[in-house]
Design a protein around this motif. Structure first.
Motif, mmCIF file in Angstrom:
data_model
loop_
_atom_site.group_PDB
_atom_site.id
_atom_site.type_symbol
_atom_site.label_atom_id
_atom_site.label_comp_id
_atom_site.label_asym_id
_atom_site.label_seq_id
_atom_site.Cartn_x
_atom_site.Cartn_y
_atom_site.Cartn_z
ATOM 1 N N GLU A 199 0.855 -1.187 0.000
ATOM 2 C CA GLU A 199 0.000 0.000 0.000
ATOM 3 C C GLU A 199 0.891 1.237 0.000
ATOM 4 O O GLU A 199 1.671 1.444 0.929
ATOM 5 N N ARG A 223 0.628 8.462 -3.128
ATOM 6 C CA ARG A 223 0.746 8.990 -4.490
ATOM 7 C C ARG A 223 2.131 9.599 -4.700
ATOM 8 O O ARG A 223 2.753 10.113 -3.785
ATOM 9 N N ASP A 282 -1.584 -2.383 -10.524
ATOM 10 C CA ASP A 282 -2.240 -1.611 -9.475
ATOM 11 C C ASP A 282 -3.582 -2.253 -9.155
ATOM 12 O O ASP A 282 -3.936 -3.304 -9.695
ATOM 13 N N SER A 283 -4.335 -1.633 -8.269
ATOM 14 C CA SER A 283 -5.608 -2.225 -7.829
ATOM 15 C C SER A 283 -6.652 -2.246 -8.937
ATOM 16 O O SER A 283 -7.631 -2.987 -8.855
ATOM 17 N N SER A 284 -6.461 -1.438 -9.983
ATOM 18 C CA SER A 284 -7.395 -1.421 -11.113
ATOM 19 C C SER A 284 -7.031 -2.442 -12.181
ATOM 20 O O SER A 284 -7.745 -2.564 -13.182
ATOM 21 N N THR A 295 4.141 5.813 -8.475
ATOM 22 C CA THR A 295 2.710 5.622 -8.223
ATOM 23 C C THR A 295 1.917 6.857 -8.662
ATOM 24 O O THR A 295 2.362 7.991 -8.485
ATOM 25 N N ASN A 337 -1.574 7.089 -7.817
ATOM 26 C CA ASN A 337 -2.600 7.332 -6.809
ATOM 27 C C ASN A 337 -2.268 6.536 -5.549
ATOM 28 O O ASN A 337 -1.412 5.648 -5.564
ATOM 29 N N TYR A 338 -2.977 6.883 -4.481
ATOM 30 C CA TYR A 338 -2.849 6.115 -3.247
ATOM 31 C C TYR A 338 -3.694 4.857 -3.382
ATOM 32 O O TYR A 338 -4.917 4.918 -3.423
ATOM 33 N N GLU A 339 -3.032 3.713 -3.484
ATOM 34 C CA GLU A 339 -3.742 2.452 -3.627
ATOM 35 C C GLU A 339 -2.800 1.294 -3.347
ATOM 36 O O GLU A 339 -1.645 1.492 -2.965
ATOM 37 N N ILE A 340 -3.291 0.091 -3.555
ATOM 38 C CA ILE A 340 -2.509 -1.116 -3.301
ATOM 39 C C ILE A 340 -1.911 -1.602 -4.615
ATOM 40 O O ILE A 340 -2.616 -1.756 -5.617
ATOM 41 N N TYR A 341 -0.607 -1.838 -4.604
ATOM 42 C CA TYR A 341 0.100 -2.330 -5.771
ATOM 43 C C TYR A 341 0.531 -3.771 -5.523
ATOM 44 O O TYR A 341 0.863 -4.144 -4.393
#
Length: 209
Positions: free
Chosen positions: A36, A39, A65-67, A86, A88-92
């Motif tokens: 996690e 950005r 990424d999470s998408s 990165t 955005n702030y997300e889980i990679y």
């Protein structure tokens, strides 16, 4: 406190990050590491996969990424490096997947070594020093400046998350309070209706006047 000592203290606080690990990957399996990240964080990785003990067996590497967007992909990954920043702030997610048919006999697992760095730790200050012709003390000052900026960003992010959580708690509390009031009004209305209904019923049966 001397400058190297201050840098060591800041690194000990967990600013930036460095993760090194090794694991065994059985044939036709998939293992992933999730991280996690904030950005605009630079991430670098270095990997090495041992040779497969059977022909036709390979290991693929994929970073997403999470998408589901692919940030790095390598088929038959053996040894190499990758880097990304990165958005955005997300889980990679970093995944190693064994492909191919090993046959009817059992083959040894492949050994995967992975070293991940992010934030300040991912920056190559030797290259920066050569490009900008910095002295060793200036390099330490640059590293200290980057660490300080990272600390400020982390505190700002934690403050933002705390405010979001507080707003969520206040909103939830307000909704629970309104629902409680609504439930009480419904109970009072139902009790009142039952009293009038029973009164009419007893009057109809001439049990009361």
């Amino acid at each position: 406190m001397r400058l190297p000592g201050l840098l060591a203290l800041l690194l000990a606080l967990g600013i930036g990050g460095c993760h090194g690990l090794s694991f065994h990957l059985p044939p036709q399996t998939r293992k992933c590491l999730k991280e996690e990240l904030h950005r605009d964080v630079m991430v670098t990785g270095e990997y090495e996969v041992s040779e497969a003990a059977a022909p036709g067996v390979r290991t693929d590497l994929r970073v997403t990424d999470s998408s589901g967007h692919t940030l790095y992909s390598k088929e038959d990954a053996k040894k190499g490096k990758f880097a990304f920043t990165t958005d955005n702030y997300e889980i990679y997610e970093i995944c190693f997947e064994s492909q191919g048919q090993p046959g009817n006999f059992r083959i040894p697992d492949q050994l995967v070594s992975l070293n991940i760095k992010h934030g300040v730790e991912a920056r190559n200050y030797d290259d920066i020093a050569k490009a900008e012709k910095l002295k060793p003390l200036e390099v330490d000052l640059r590293r200290l400046e980057d660490l300080s900026e990272s600390i400020v960003k982390d505190f700002a992010f934690m403050k933002q998350r705390e405010e979001e959580m507080r707003d969520t708690n206040e909103s939830t509390s307000a909704r629970v309070f309104c629902f409680s009031i609504f439930s009480m009004l419904c109970l009072v209305g139902l009790a009142t209706w039952q009293v009038f209904y029973l009164r009419r019923f007893f009057k109809a049966k001439k049990l009361i006047e």
